[in-house]
Design a protein around this motif. Structure first.
Motif, mmCIF file in Angstrom:
data_model
loop_
_atom_site.group_PDB
_atom_site.id
_atom_site.type_symbol
_atom_site.label_atom_id
_atom_site.label_comp_id
_atom_site.label_asym_id
_atom_site.label_seq_id
_atom_site.Cartn_x
_atom_site.Cartn_y
_atom_site.Cartn_z
ATOM 1 N N ILE A 1 0.842 -1.206 0.000
ATOM 2 C CA ILE A 1 0.000 0.000 0.000
ATOM 3 C C ILE A 1 0.873 1.250 0.000
ATOM 4 O O ILE A 1 0.626 2.205 -0.762
ATOM 5 C CB ILE A 1 -0.940 -0.006 1.224
ATOM 6 C CG1 ILE A 1 -1.973 -1.130 1.087
ATOM 7 C CG2 ILE A 1 -1.647 1.342 1.374
ATOM 8 C CD1 ILE A 1 -2.746 -1.396 2.368
ATOM 9 N N ALA A 2 1.916 1.262 0.851
ATOM 10 C CA ALA A 2 2.811 2.419 0.914
ATOM 11 C C ALA A 2 3.532 2.627 -0.414
ATOM 12 O O ALA A 2 3.675 3.762 -0.895
ATOM 13 C CB ALA A 2 3.828 2.229 2.047
ATOM 14 N N LEU A 3 3.983 1.537 -1.038
ATOM 15 C CA LEU A 3 4.661 1.640 -2.334
ATOM 16 C C LEU A 3 3.727 2.193 -3.402
ATOM 17 O O LEU A 3 4.114 3.084 -4.188
ATOM 18 C CB LEU A 3 5.179 0.255 -2.740
ATOM 19 C CG LEU A 3 5.972 0.174 -4.053
ATOM 20 C CD1 LEU A 3 7.220 1.055 -3.986
ATOM 21 C CD2 LEU A 3 6.357 -1.273 -4.358
ATOM 22 N N SER A 4 2.504 1.712 -3.417
ATOM 23 C CA SER A 4 1.523 2.213 -4.389
ATOM 24 C C SER A 4 1.240 3.694 -4.159
ATOM 25 O O SER A 4 1.141 4.476 -5.120
ATOM 26 C CB SER A 4 0.222 1.417 -4.276
ATOM 27 O OG SER A 4 0.444 0.042 -4.518
ATOM 28 N N ALA A 5 1.127 4.086 -2.881
ATOM 29 C CA ALA A 5 0.835 5.483 -2.566
ATOM 30 C C ALA A 5 1.979 6.398 -2.995
ATOM 31 O O ALA A 5 1.747 7.480 -3.557
ATOM 32 C CB ALA A 5 0.576 5.625 -1.063
ATOM 33 N N VAL A 6 3.212 5.971 -2.742
ATOM 34 C CA VAL A 6 4.375 6.781 -3.128
ATOM 35 C C VAL A 6 4.452 6.922 -4.644
ATOM 36 O O VAL A 6 4.682 8.013 -5.182
ATOM 37 C CB VAL A 6 5.664 6.160 -2.553
ATOM 38 C CG1 VAL A 6 6.900 6.823 -3.165
ATOM 39 C CG2 VAL A 6 5.693 6.310 -1.038
ATOM 40 N N TRP B 1 -2.222 11.290 -2.364
ATOM 41 C CA TRP B 1 -2.199 9.835 -2.442
ATOM 42 C C TRP B 1 -1.364 9.230 -1.304
ATOM 43 O O TRP B 1 -1.653 8.139 -0.821
ATOM 44 C CB TRP B 1 -1.636 9.379 -3.789
ATOM 45 C CG TRP B 1 -2.626 9.468 -4.912
ATOM 46 C CD1 TRP B 1 -2.596 10.310 -5.980
ATOM 47 C CD2 TRP B 1 -3.798 8.665 -5.060
ATOM 48 N NE1 TRP B 1 -3.669 10.099 -6.802
ATOM 49 C CE2 TRP B 1 -4.429 9.085 -6.254
ATOM 50 C CE3 TRP B 1 -4.378 7.639 -4.317
ATOM 51 C CZ2 TRP B 1 -5.609 8.519 -6.710
ATOM 52 C CZ3 TRP B 1 -5.557 7.076 -4.763
ATOM 53 C CH2 TRP B 1 -6.157 7.511 -5.947
ATOM 54 N N ASP B 2 -0.332 9.938 -0.892
ATOM 55 C CA ASP B 2 0.486 9.473 0.234
ATOM 56 C C ASP B 2 -0.352 9.419 1.507
ATOM 57 O O ASP B 2 -0.251 8.480 2.303
ATOM 58 C CB ASP B 2 1.689 10.399 0.404
ATOM 59 C CG ASP B 2 2.722 9.851 1.394
ATOM 60 O OD1 ASP B 2 2.913 8.614 1.407
ATOM 61 O OD2 ASP B 2 3.299 10.640 2.142
ATOM 62 N N GLY B 3 -1.196 10.434 1.693
ATOM 63 C CA GLY B 3 -2.089 10.448 2.846
ATOM 64 C C GLY B 3 -3.136 9.348 2.775
ATOM 65 O O GLY B 3 -3.463 8.712 3.791
ATOM 66 N N VAL B 4 -3.651 9.105 1.563
ATOM 67 C CA VAL B 4 -4.626 8.030 1.388
ATOM 68 C C VAL B 4 -3.993 6.688 1.754
ATOM 69 O O VAL B 4 -4.599 5.862 2.452
ATOM 70 C CB VAL B 4 -5.153 7.998 -0.062
ATOM 71 C CG1 VAL B 4 -5.989 6.744 -0.306
ATOM 72 C CG2 VAL B 4 -5.986 9.242 -0.350
ATOM 73 N N GLY B 5 -2.771 6.463 1.272
ATOM 74 C CA GLY B 5 -2.075 5.222 1.587
ATOM 75 C C GLY B 5 -1.872 5.057 3.087
ATOM 76 O O GLY B 5 -2.060 3.957 3.633
#
Length: 358
Positions: free
Chosen positions: A232-237, A248-252
């Motif tokens: 999830i963190a990788l996808s958000a970054v 998107w970082d906050g969403v992740g």
């Protein structure tokens, strides 16, 4: 196991026969402590129980310890890398994941601590030992995961959504997250290998919610949660970098918090059930029933109660109707046979209490 303290001809203390005498002596055995036995010296019960318990503890938790140590070492390394990545990139997802790894490391230390405390011998204040310490500290793990992991990640995610800021040095964040995926995969592989020795033909979900030994299910859930959190963190970054939208970082981060909340809720529910006291698995229940009813001299099993005093200690209590032709000494011998039969099919069954009824 605990032998019923019936006095019979030839044993110290005279004789006491008849149904009323049998019942009275059995009640004394159950509620008044452990009566003397001619082949046992004072303290024999406590010493033999300690040795038995220690033996079960060593054998049953060796696989769990390997899985815990693998997870602990992986999380310690990952937490340092993630926090360094946060300082470089200012990614809230990395910050949430670094706190997640610190919480997981703390949890693995708590599991080891609980396993050590559970191995203490029984005392007068705790005559059934400390097996439930393993359940208690696993419950504490769920609390730590919720407070230090889920609550912090949700708070940080909401803050990032309200005040987004661009990420820096994204390549560092991606590299650290990929390293974390590699280390967590190693930890999960170790936990899966050890769990396969225990789960038999059960599905993974059924194994997690029905296991009586808490360490491996806890490590499995934490490792799966850690891998999902890293993805999830990788996808958000990546989304933040590609779209130019730091939200998107906050969403992740927020999704990671919700994931940890779900895992903590499952762990808390299962450990709460074990702390209250669960019966043995249906297969063990049937095996104990068969061991009792097929013993010569037993007419009927009136009722059977079992409870896990710990992962490797099962309390067995049963009311049994014996053949009317048996006297007190014969009932004592039959009870001994019942205990032997139960231990053959369920070795962790101890203590065992058998009460005759009309």
């Amino acid at each position: 196991t605990v032998r019923m303290g019936l006095k019979s001809p030839g044993r110290t203390g005279g004789s006491e026969t008849g149904a009323s005498g049998v019942r009275r002596r059995l009640r004394l055995a159950i509620w008044g402590g452990y009566p003397p036995h001619p082949t046992r010296q004072p303290g024999h019960y406590a010493a033999s129980r300690h040795l038995t318990k220690a033996g079960f503890f060593t054998m049953s938790t060796s696989g769990s310890k390997r899985a815990i140590m693998a997870a602990l070492l992986a999380n310690l390394g990952i937490s340092v890398a993630k926090f360094a990545g946060f300082l470089i990139t200012r990614s809230s997802s990395l910050l949430a994941e670094s706190v997640h790894s610190v919480a997981d490391s703390t949890n693995q230390a708590l599991l080891l601590f609980g396993a050590r405390r559970a191995g203490r011998p029984a005392t007068k204040a705790h005559p059934f030992g400390y097996g439930r310490e393993r359940y208690f500290w696993s419950f504490v793990v769920a609390v730590v995961l919720f407070t230090a992991g889920a609550a912090f990640a949700i708070y940080e995610g909401v803050a990032k959504l309200r005040n987004p800021h661009a990420l820096e040095n994204v390549q560092w964040a991606i590299g650290i997250l990929l390293l974390g995926l590699l280390l967590e995969s190693f930890s999960l592989r170790t936990a899966v290998r050890e769990a396969n020795h225990e789960r038999g033909g059960q599905t993974w979900w059924r194994y997690v919610i029905q296991a009586k030994k808490p360490e491996l299910p806890v490590v499995l859930l934490e490792d799966v949660g850690a891998l999902l959190g890293l993805l999830i963190a990788l996808s958000a970054v990546v989304l933040s970098e590609v779209t130019g939208q730091p939200r998107w970082d906050g969403v992740g981060t927020l999704v990671i918090g919700l994931l940890l909340f779900a895992i903590a809720a499952v762990l808390a529910r299962e450990m709460q059930s074990l702390l209250i006291g669960e019966a043995v698995a249906e297969s063990d229940q049937q095996a104990i029933t068969k061991a009792i009813t097929e013993t010569t001299g037993v007419v009927q099993l009136v009722h059977l109660r079992t409870q896990h005093l710990g992962p490797d200690d099962i309390l067995v209590g049963a009311k049994v109707t014996f053949a009317t032709t048996l006297d007190g000494a014969s009932i004592v011998e039959t009870i001994d046979h019942i205990e032997q039969h139960i231990r053959l099919v369920v070795p962790s069954a101890h203590p065992i209490y058998i009460e005759p009824v009309n």
